[in-house]
Design a protein around this motif. Structure first.
Motif, PDB file in Angstrom:
ATOM      1  N   PHE A   1       0.862  -1.176   0.000  1.00  0.00           N
ATOM      2  CA  PHE A   1       0.000   0.000   0.000  1.00  0.00           C
ATOM      3  C   PHE A   1       0.899   1.225   0.000  1.00  0.00           C
ATOM      4  O   PHE A   1       2.020   1.182   0.500  1.00  0.00           O
ATOM      5  CB  PHE A   1      -0.915   0.021   1.232  1.00  0.00           C
ATOM      6  CG  PHE A   1      -1.840  -1.149   1.296  1.00  0.00           C
ATOM      7  CD1 PHE A   1      -3.042  -1.126   0.605  1.00  0.00           C
ATOM      8  CD2 PHE A   1      -1.497  -2.284   1.997  1.00  0.00           C
ATOM      9  CE1 PHE A   1      -3.893  -2.219   0.627  1.00  0.00           C
ATOM     10  CE2 PHE A   1      -2.334  -3.383   2.029  1.00  0.00           C
ATOM     11  CZ  PHE A   1      -3.536  -3.357   1.341  1.00  0.00           C
TER      12      PHE A   1
ATOM     13  N   GLU B   1      -2.089  -3.387   8.539  1.00  0.00           N
ATOM     14  CA  GLU B   1      -2.022  -3.843   7.152  1.00  0.00           C
ATOM     15  C   GLU B   1      -3.330  -4.546   6.763  1.00  0.00           C
ATOM     16  O   GLU B   1      -3.870  -4.315   5.676  1.00  0.00           O
ATOM     17  CB  GLU B   1      -0.833  -4.784   6.949  1.00  0.00           C
ATOM     18  CG  GLU B   1      -0.628  -5.183   5.508  1.00  0.00           C
ATOM     19  CD  GLU B   1       0.599  -6.045   5.300  1.00  0.00           C
ATOM     20  OE1 GLU B   1       0.725  -6.585   4.177  1.00  0.00           O
ATOM     21  OE2 GLU B   1       1.430  -6.192   6.219  1.00  0.00           O
ATOM     22  N   ASP B   2      -3.871  -5.372   7.655  1.00  0.00           N
ATOM     23  CA  ASP B   2      -5.158  -6.030   7.390  1.00  0.00           C
ATOM     24  C   ASP B   2      -6.265  -4.986   7.213  1.00  0.00           C
ATOM     25  O   ASP B   2      -7.132  -5.124   6.350  1.00  0.00           O
ATOM     26  CB  ASP B   2      -5.526  -6.987   8.524  1.00  0.00           C
ATOM     27  CG  ASP B   2      -4.650  -8.225   8.552  1.00  0.00           C
ATOM     28  OD1 ASP B   2      -3.940  -8.499   7.559  1.00  0.00           O
ATOM     29  OD2 ASP B   2      -4.665  -8.925   9.590  1.00  0.00           O
TER      30      ASP B   2
ATOM     31  N   ARG C   1      -6.163  -3.515   3.803  1.00  0.00           N
ATOM     32  CA  ARG C   1      -6.773  -4.414   2.824  1.00  0.00           C
ATOM     33  C   ARG C   1      -8.297  -4.256   2.811  1.00  0.00           C
ATOM     34  O   ARG C   1      -8.918  -4.284   1.767  1.00  0.00           O
ATOM     35  CB  ARG C   1      -6.419  -5.863   3.138  1.00  0.00           C
ATOM     36  CG  ARG C   1      -5.073  -6.270   2.671  1.00  0.00           C
ATOM     37  CD  ARG C   1      -4.859  -7.789   2.771  1.00  0.00           C
ATOM     38  NE  ARG C   1      -3.474  -8.073   2.522  1.00  0.00           N
ATOM     39  CZ  ARG C   1      -2.532  -8.110   3.459  1.00  0.00           C
ATOM     40  NH1 ARG C   1      -2.839  -7.903   4.723  1.00  0.00           N
ATOM     41  NH2 ARG C   1      -1.286  -8.350   3.142  1.00  0.00           N
ATOM     42  N   GLN C   2      -8.891  -4.085   4.003  1.00  0.00           N
ATOM     43  CA  GLN C   2     -10.339  -3.885   4.089  1.00  0.00           C
ATOM     44  C   GLN C   2     -10.751  -2.549   3.475  1.00  0.00           C
ATOM     45  O   GLN C   2     -11.697  -2.481   2.692  1.00  0.00           O
ATOM     46  CB  GLN C   2     -10.804  -3.896   5.544  1.00  0.00           C
ATOM     47  CG  GLN C   2     -10.859  -5.246   6.178  1.00  0.00           C
ATOM     48  CD  GLN C   2     -11.396  -5.119   7.601  1.00  0.00           C
ATOM     49  OE1 GLN C   2     -11.093  -4.168   8.322  1.00  0.00           O
ATOM     50  NE2 GLN C   2     -12.205  -6.083   8.001  1.00  0.00           N
TER      51      GLN C   2
ATOM     52  N   TYR D   1      -9.077  -0.482   1.409  1.00  0.00           N
ATOM     53  CA  TYR D   1      -8.714  -0.263   0.012  1.00  0.00           C
ATOM     54  C   TYR D   1      -9.007  -1.447  -0.886  1.00  0.00           C
ATOM     55  O   TYR D   1      -8.665  -1.431  -2.059  1.00  0.00           O
ATOM     56  CB  TYR D   1      -7.239   0.154  -0.093  1.00  0.00           C
ATOM     57  CG  TYR D   1      -6.975   1.436   0.668  1.00  0.00           C
ATOM     58  CD1 TYR D   1      -7.537   2.644   0.252  1.00  0.00           C
ATOM     59  CD2 TYR D   1      -6.216   1.446   1.834  1.00  0.00           C
ATOM     60  CE1 TYR D   1      -7.332   3.801   0.945  1.00  0.00           C
ATOM     61  CE2 TYR D   1      -6.006   2.613   2.541  1.00  0.00           C
ATOM     62  CZ  TYR D   1      -6.557   3.790   2.103  1.00  0.00           C
ATOM     63  OH  TYR D   1      -6.354   4.953   2.794  1.00  0.00           O
ATOM     64  N   LYS D   2      -9.626  -2.480  -0.338  1.00  0.00           N
ATOM     65  CA  LYS D   2     -10.032  -3.675  -1.105  1.00  0.00           C
ATOM     66  C   LYS D   2      -8.864  -4.315  -1.826  1.00  0.00           C
ATOM     67  O   LYS D   2      -8.928  -4.639  -2.996  1.00  0.00           O
ATOM     68  CB  LYS D   2     -11.138  -3.325  -2.107  1.00  0.00           C
ATOM     69  CG  LYS D   2     -12.311  -2.585  -1.514  1.00  0.00           C
ATOM     70  CD  LYS D   2     -13.038  -3.420  -0.485  1.00  0.00           C
ATOM     71  CE  LYS D   2     -14.266  -2.673  -0.004  1.00  0.00           C
ATOM     72  NZ  LYS D   2     -14.464  -2.698   1.412  1.00  0.00           N
ATOM     73  N   GLY D   3      -7.750  -4.470  -1.131  1.00  0.00           N
ATOM     74  CA  GLY D   3      -6.580  -5.110  -1.708  1.00  0.00           C
ATOM     75  C   GLY D   3      -5.458  -4.112  -1.908  1.00  0.00           C
ATOM     76  O   GLY D   3      -5.641  -2.911  -1.681  1.00  0.00           O
ATOM     77  N   PRO D   4      -4.294  -4.578  -2.311  1.00  0.00           N
ATOM     78  CA  PRO D   4      -3.146  -3.689  -2.520  1.00  0.00           C
ATOM     79  C   PRO D   4      -3.425  -2.611  -3.565  1.00  0.00           C
ATOM     80  O   PRO D   4      -4.134  -2.845  -4.533  1.00  0.00           O
ATOM     81  CB  PRO D   4      -2.031  -4.622  -2.999  1.00  0.00           C
ATOM     82  CG  PRO D   4      -2.454  -5.977  -2.548  1.00  0.00           C
ATOM     83  CD  PRO D   4      -3.958  -5.986  -2.553  1.00  0.00           C
TER      84      PRO D   4
END
Length: 153
Positions: free
Chosen positions: A12, A141-142, A145-146, A148-151
């Motif tokens: 990210f 970091e998790d 992911r939530q 931004y819906k992924g990298p």
């Protein structure tokens, strides 16, 4: 005096990770042991935001509240967040985050140094806090992911 430091490469941007860590209102949703957070004040000047926030933490039957000053500095190089202790069960608590842009993501530095005021509380909570702090970087970091819906990169 317990101290923990880690540096992680994440997929990210530094700006995205800064935004996730700066969103203190969301901490109860994903930060280990955080049961509540109340922002008492928020001041902005010259691109720097300073918050005073009280966090409620809990583990089993133990509940504590502590208040910190959180200084968000998105324009500094590297971007940084500095947390200083104001009140609660600690003798001291200092926490720093650094966000450095890298190819295909960013590098996140997390450092914390703390000591409980009560030796008994330190014995009871010390190992739990150490384990929780080791999971902090992963939790953020998790959360990215939530959000931004992924990298992103």
């Amino acid at each position: 005096m317990p101290r923990f430091e880690t540096t992680r490469r994440v997929p990210f941007t530094a700006e995205q990770m800064f935004a996730v860590v700066a969103d203190v209102d969301s901490y109860p949703q994903f930060v280990p042991m955080c049961e509540g957070l109340h922002v008492r004040s928020r001041n902005e000047a010259d691109g720097v935001t300073t918050l005073v926030a009280t966090m409620a933490i809990g583990y089993k039957a133990i509940r504590e509240n502590f208040t910190t000053r959180v200084v968000l500095q998105p324009a500094s190089q590297p971007m940084r967040i500095d947390v200083s202790y104001l009140d609660g069960p600690f003798h001291h608590l200092d926490n720093r985050w650094r966000f450095v842009p890298r190819d295909n993501g960013s590098e996140i530095g997390f450092w914390i140094d703390y000591e409980f005021r009560s030796a008994m509380l330190g014995l009871v909570m010390g190992a739990v806090f150490d384990k929780a702090f080791r999971k902090f970087a992963e939790a953020f970091e998790d959360r990215a992911r939530q959000v931004y819906k992924g990298p992103a990169v």
